[in-house]
Design an enzyme around this catalytic site. Structure first.
Site: not given
Length: 309
Positions: A178, A227, A297
């Site tokens: 990520r 998310s 995130e």
């Protein structure tokens, strides 16, 4: 607290063929439906328009890029400088020899997955499970259901702050979980992906399975940012949040999803401050119960509103 003055900023910006707006509300451009305005919002007509605009924009003017706002929280005080939102001129998708797919960065991930299905190209199926655009996938190494952007990327095309065109290899992107290590000032415009020959029926079945899983386990019909926190090494964020007793916890109209507790939901009228406060409360509770620091995130941009702590 800095006050935004879009009208004054527009006087300092170059003319463009695309659309340039002062003090443009951003809330309706995000999935959370919350947050303030962009001091200036620029929707370039095409890559040449983007390059010319960036080359003429003073270097002291901040520039950031947003996609469809699926993994984004815009703070209530708004975003200083120029916010760039790529539109139709960056949404093309085409097939290239060798089971390759070229996609503009405004193309939705799901559209690219469906295009690959139509061409019987495998390996891009996981994009069906990512609620965003190719640009966002490039910038955060987005992944889902066993696949990540770095697994399929050959090269990315971008424009830098001087207006120069750059082509970056997979290695140049410096990907990690990520995370993308490419320079922050790059505005990605295209991506070239490597697939492999596949069976249309098998690809379709895999995509259907992803769709069914998302609908069963994620609050995809709610106002959410997807998310919220990255999974810490060896752990899953949702499990840590659940063990901390935060499932369903609320700050005003903002709450932790009962269905999947790594999703925050705007239940109606929540401010960006309330959503962010909810996230920080979750982080604090997880830290207290597990000793683990959750990392956001969701990308948070902009200024807090005047008077906000």
């Amino acid at each position: 607290m800095t006050r935004l003055d879009g009208a004054a900023l527009l006087q300092r910006l170059p003319r463009a063929r695309g659309r340039l707006e002062a003090n443009a509300p951003l809330a309706e451009l995000t999935w959370f439906r919350a947050g303030g305005a962009a001091e200036a919002l620029f929707t370039p007509a095409d890559e040449a328009d983007l390059a010319a605009f960036l080359s003429g924009t003073p270097m002291d003017v901040p520039v950031c890029v947003i996609g469809v706002g699926s993994n984004l929280l815009v703070r209530d005080g708004g975003v200083p400088g120029v916010v760039i939102r790529l539109g139709k001129g960056f949404a093309g998708i085409s097939e290239e020899p060798g089971h390759r797919v070229r996609a503009g960065t405004a193309a939705l991930d799901v559209r690219v997955a469906r295009f690959a299905l139509e061409k019987s190209i495998d390996s891009l199926t996981f994009l069906r499970g990512i609620p965003g655009t190719i640009g966002g996938a490039l910038r955060m190494n987005a992944g889902a259901y066993g696949g990540e952007t770095r697994d399929i990327l050959i090269e990315a095309r971008a424009v830098d702050r001087s207006g120069a065109i750059r082509v970056l290899s997979n290695a140049d992107m410096k990907y990690a979980y990520r995370h993308c290590g490419a320079p922050e000032d790059l505005v990605f415009t295209q991506a070239l992906f490597q697939g492999r020959a596949g069976d249309a029926a098998g690809i379709s079945a895999a995509m259907d399975k992803i769709t069914e899983s998302r609908e069963a386990t994620q609050p995809i019909k709610s106002r959410t940012g997807g998310s919220t926190f990255k999974n810490p090494p060896g752990n899953k964020s949702w499990q840590l949040i659940d063990k901390a007793g935060m499932r369903g916890f609320a700050v005003g109209p903002a709450r932790v999803s009962e269905l999947h507790c790594n999703f925050l939901i705007n239940g109606g009228g929540a401010t960006a401050a309330q959503i962010e406060a909810l996230g920080e409360t979750v982080r604090a509770r997880v830290k207290a119960t597990s000793g683990i620091d959750l990392e956001w995130e969701i990308k948070r941009i902009g200024l807090k509103a005047e008077g906000e702590a």
